[in-house]
Enzyme design. Structure first.
Site, PDB file in Angstrom:
ATOM      1  CD1 TRP A 100      -1.792  -2.142   2.140  1.00 32.61           C
ATOM      2  CD2 TRP A 100      -2.686  -1.682  -0.022  1.00 32.61           C
ATOM      3  NE1 TRP A 100      -2.762  -3.357   1.645  1.00 32.61           N
ATOM      4  CE2 TRP A 100      -3.404  -2.938   0.460  1.00 32.61           C
ATOM      5  CE3 TRP A 100      -2.974  -0.999  -1.256  1.00 32.61           C
ATOM      6  CZ2 TRP A 100      -4.090  -3.537  -0.524  1.00 32.61           C
ATOM      7  CZ3 TRP A 100      -3.905  -1.706  -2.003  1.00 32.61           C
ATOM      8  CH2 TRP A 100      -4.509  -3.020  -1.729  1.00 32.61           C
ATOM      9  CG  ASP A 170      -3.625   3.702   4.054  1.00 32.26           C
ATOM     10  OD1 ASP A 170      -4.467   3.500   4.648  1.00 32.26           O
ATOM     11  OD2 ASP A 170      -3.505   2.969   2.917  1.00 32.26           O
ATOM     12  CE  LYS A 194      -8.528  -2.640   4.463  1.00 27.31           C
ATOM     13  NZ  LYS A 194      -8.636  -3.701   3.450  1.00 27.31           N
TER      14      LYS A 194
HETATM   15  C1  LIG Z   1      -3.926  -0.292   4.358  1.00 21.80           C
HETATM   16  C2  LIG Z   1      -4.595  -0.249   2.902  1.00 21.80           C
HETATM   17  N1  LIG Z   1      -4.637   1.012   2.259  1.00 21.80           N
HETATM   18  C3  LIG Z   1      -5.053   1.430   1.182  1.00 21.80           C
HETATM   19  C4  LIG Z   1      -6.070   0.152   0.477  1.00 21.80           C
HETATM   20  C5  LIG Z   1      -6.559   0.190  -0.611  1.00 21.80           C
HETATM   21  O1  LIG Z   1      -8.013   0.423  -0.532  1.00 21.80           O
HETATM   22  P1  LIG Z   1      -8.960   0.575  -1.750  1.00 21.80           P
HETATM   23  O2  LIG Z   1      -8.919  -0.751  -2.297  1.00 21.80           O
HETATM   24  O3  LIG Z   1     -10.238   1.027  -0.964  1.00 21.80           O
HETATM   25  O4  LIG Z   1      -8.490   1.530  -2.887  1.00 21.80           O
HETATM   26  C6  LIG Z   1      -6.112  -1.010   1.331  1.00 21.80           C
HETATM   27  C7  LIG Z   1      -6.940  -2.159   0.940  1.00 21.80           C
HETATM   28  O5  LIG Z   1      -7.124  -3.244   1.530  1.00 21.80           O
HETATM   29  C8  LIG Z   1      -5.473  -1.289   2.719  1.00 21.80           C
HETATM   30  O6  LIG Z   1      -5.369  -2.273   3.352  1.00 21.80           O
END
Ligand SMILES: Cc1ncc(COP(=O)(O)O)c(C=O)c1O
Length: 360
Positions: A100, A170, A194
């Site tokens: 991520w 994030d 989540k």
């Molecule tokens: C820590 C984290 N950041 C970002 C994301 C990406 O999120 P999205 O699929 O909503 O774009 C995820 C997806 O699981 C994640 O676990």
């Protein structure tokens, strides 16, 4: 087992009480005679839902008035672009802790300079790099982290140094799993799917004065945080049903759980049940540095891919869903977010013990 236990990393299991409340209100929400899905976002009924959701979040995490609460679509992935589009003027310090942050780095590089201040790729992201102020580039505008790494099961227990810089984080997989002091950050974002609600809504807490340091070349109103601030997240049609569900989940955290301190106690208890077993097992192990272990995403392996497969298949049969690890790392992963009951983890551990005995 009448209901399965869902260990999905996201979208993830929701509190049963919240799903029941949503079901009760499906056809007639708050005496409006209609479902929340059918309400105009400009109606007083929906405006109340939006206000109540934000008020509950503010109470839960003591969010002060100099922070705005925004609801944006496009998931965490859009935030990987929006953050640099709005704030990367002289560069960004990013600590690379896995998938991520890699995606955030890729997007940030398209929009300016990136300095990698720390990187745990040398040990397949099984630890959090401990950086000092000296590891930061003196010229960058902000430090960016992913606080809980959903795939690898690592978590910052302390925020990195960032003197003289903004901190943007994030929190997609750890938001409201423990008390949150938003004043330690300049901006936080988290996809709801989540710990907060269904997919389709991303929550942003942003310090108002961060908007004084925006770039002046933001290509679209929809990509500009100020648009959401100035229009109470209603410049366009917001994800109304998602916001409503986030509101119900936050009310559940407040009224049923008793707040974020209580939620943290439950989450630590669940994590301890699983880690204690993993640390004593001769078959299963968790590869993460002990001090950096996540409380909510717990990867584990047997060391034998065929045995992993057998475990996942038998677990599914026994009612434990979505235990397969992320496709990039393999093995297993139990995501035990807020809505996973203690009983779900206890039963999983009992199942793992039995599997270990039978396959020793
Ligand atoms: C820590 C984290 N950041 C970002 C994301 C990406 O999120 P999205 O699929 O909503 O774009 C995820 C997806 O699981 C994640 O676990």
């Amino acid at each position: 087992m009448s209901k399965i236990y869902n260990f999905s990393a996201g979208p993830a299991c929701m509190p049963e009480a919240v799903l029941k409340k949503a079901a009760d209100e499906m056809l007639d929400a708050n005496g409006s005679g209609m479902s929340v899905m059918e309400m105009s976002h400009r109606s007083s009924s929906f405006e109340k839902i939006l206000k109540d959701t934000k008020d509950t979040m503010r109470r839960l995490a003591n969010i002060p008035d100099d922070y705005e609460i925004l609801f944006i679509q496009g998931g965490g992935n859009l935030q990987f672009s929006m953050v640099p589009m709005n704030f990367n003027k002289n560069g960004a310090d990013i600590i690379n802790t896995g998938q991520w942050t890699k995606k955030a780095i890729k997007e940030t590089e398209k929009l300016g300079r990136v300095h990698i201040a720390g990187d745990s790729s040398d040990k397949t992201f099984t630890y959090i790099p401990k950086i000092t102020q000296e590891d930061l580039d003196p010229d960058t505008d902000y430090v960016y982290i992913c606080e809980n790494n959903t795939i690898y099961g690592t978590k910052y227990k302390e925020l990195p140094p960032h003197e003289g810089k903004k901190l943007i984080a994030d929190l997609s997989s750890c938001i409201f799993t423990e008390p949150l002091d938003v004043t330690k950050y300049d901006m936080i974002f988290a996809g709801a799917q989540k710990n907060l609600g269904p997919a389709g809504v991303t929550v942003v807490f942003i310090k108002k004065d961060l908007l004084d340091s925006q770039r002046n070349d933001i290509p679209s109103a929809m990509l500009d945080y100020k648009t959401y601030v100035n229009n109470d997240s209603m410049y366009n049609t917001p994800p109304t049903y998602g916001i409503y569900m986030v509101g119900l989940v936050c009310k559940w955290l407040e009224d049923e759980i008793g707040g974020l301190e209580e939620m943290e106690k439950i989450n630590h208890k669940k994590a301890a049940i699983l880690y204690d077993y993993l640390d004593s097992s001769k078959m299963f192990s968790n590869p993460v540095a002990v001090e950096d272990r996540s409380y909510v995403n717990i990867p584990f392996v047997t060391g034998n891919p065929d045995l992993d497969k057998k475990f996942i298949a038998q677990a599914k049969e026994a009612g434990f869903e979505n235990l397969k690890g992320h496709r990039t790392v393999g093995g297993m992963r139990a995501s035990i977010y807020n809505a996973m009951p203690v009983e779900g983890v206890e039963k999983l551990v009992a199942f793992m013990k039995k599997f270990e005995e039978e396959n020793a």
